[in-house]
Design a protein around this motif. Sequence first.
Motif, short mmCIF file in Angstrom:
data_model
loop_
_atom_site.label_atom_id
_atom_site.label_comp_id
_atom_site.label_asym_id
_atom_site.label_seq_id
_atom_site.Cartn_x
_atom_site.Cartn_y
_atom_site.Cartn_z
N UNK A 18 0.81 -1.22 0.00
CA UNK A 18 0.00 0.00 0.00
C UNK A 18 0.84 1.27 0.00
N UNK A 19 2.11 1.17 0.32
CA UNK A 19 2.95 2.37 0.47
C UNK A 19 2.95 3.24 -0.79
N UNK A 20 3.11 2.69 -1.99
CA UNK A 20 3.07 3.56 -3.17
C UNK A 20 1.75 4.32 -3.31
N UNK A 21 0.64 3.67 -3.01
CA UNK A 21 -0.66 4.34 -3.08
C UNK A 21 -0.79 5.43 -2.03
N UNK A 22 -0.29 5.16 -0.83
CA UNK A 22 -0.33 6.16 0.24
C UNK A 22 0.54 7.35 -0.13
N UNK A 23 1.72 7.09 -0.67
CA UNK A 23 2.61 8.18 -1.09
C UNK A 23 1.95 9.02 -2.18
N UNK A 24 1.28 8.37 -3.12
CA UNK A 24 0.59 9.09 -4.19
C UNK A 24 -0.50 10.00 -3.62
N UNK A 25 -1.33 9.48 -2.72
CA UNK A 25 -2.37 10.29 -2.09
C UNK A 25 -1.77 11.42 -1.27
N UNK A 26 -0.68 11.13 -0.59
CA UNK A 26 0.00 12.13 0.23
C UNK A 26 0.54 13.27 -0.63
N UNK A 27 1.22 12.93 -1.71
CA UNK A 27 1.75 13.95 -2.61
C UNK A 27 0.64 14.81 -3.21
N UNK A 28 -0.43 14.16 -3.61
CA UNK A 28 -1.56 14.87 -4.20
C UNK A 28 -2.16 15.85 -3.19
N UNK A 29 -2.35 15.40 -1.96
CA UNK A 29 -2.93 16.27 -0.93
C UNK A 29 -1.99 17.42 -0.59
N UNK A 30 -0.69 17.15 -0.52
CA UNK A 30 0.27 18.21 -0.21
C UNK A 30 0.34 19.24 -1.33
N UNK A 31 0.27 18.78 -2.58
CA UNK A 31 0.27 19.71 -3.71
C UNK A 31 -0.98 20.58 -3.68
N UNK A 32 -2.11 19.97 -3.37
CA UNK A 32 -3.36 20.73 -3.29
C UNK A 32 -3.27 21.78 -2.20
N UNK A 33 -2.72 21.41 -1.05
CA UNK A 33 -2.56 22.36 0.06
C UNK A 33 -1.64 23.50 -0.33
N UNK A 34 -0.55 23.19 -1.01
CA UNK A 34 0.39 24.23 -1.45
C UNK A 34 -0.27 25.17 -2.44
N UNK A 35 -1.07 24.63 -3.36
CA UNK A 35 -1.76 25.47 -4.33
C UNK A 35 -2.76 26.40 -3.63
N UNK A 36 -3.47 25.86 -2.64
CA UNK A 36 -4.43 26.69 -1.90
C UNK A 36 -3.71 27.79 -1.13
N UNK A 37 -2.56 27.47 -0.54
CA UNK A 37 -1.77 28.48 0.18
C UNK A 37 -1.29 29.58 -0.77
N UNK A 38 -0.85 29.18 -1.95
CA UNK A 38 -0.38 30.15 -2.96
C UNK A 38 -1.51 31.07 -3.37
N UNK A 39 -2.69 30.51 -3.58
CA UNK A 39 -3.85 31.32 -3.97
C UNK A 39 -4.26 32.27 -2.85
N UNK A 40 -4.19 31.83 -1.61
CA UNK A 40 -4.53 32.70 -0.49
C UNK A 40 -3.52 33.83 -0.35
N UNK A 41 -2.26 33.52 -0.56
CA UNK A 41 -1.22 34.55 -0.45
C UNK A 41 -1.31 35.56 -1.58
N UNK A 42 -1.80 35.13 -2.76
CA UNK A 42 -1.91 36.03 -3.90
C UNK A 42 -3.12 36.95 -3.79
N UNK A 43 -4.09 36.54 -3.00
CA UNK A 43 -5.34 37.32 -2.86
C UNK A 43 -5.20 38.54 -2.01
#
Length: 66
Positions: free
Chosen positions: A41-66
Amino acid sequence: MIVCSCNALSHQDIEIAIHNGASRPAEIYSARKCKAKCGNCVPGIVCLLRSALQKTQMEQTQLNAA
């Protein structure tokens, strides 16, 4: 969807752990009071983790730009 059949970890369990601050697979397992067993399961967990972290970073970038 079950991501880890050894520990019955679902994608929702993983998303909740990430939302609560988990940033590594070991922290996700720890949040559910379990450990990786077979490791399939580790590869699947890593994939979900990366996806969630990227989403969080994108949201932070959008908040900082606003």
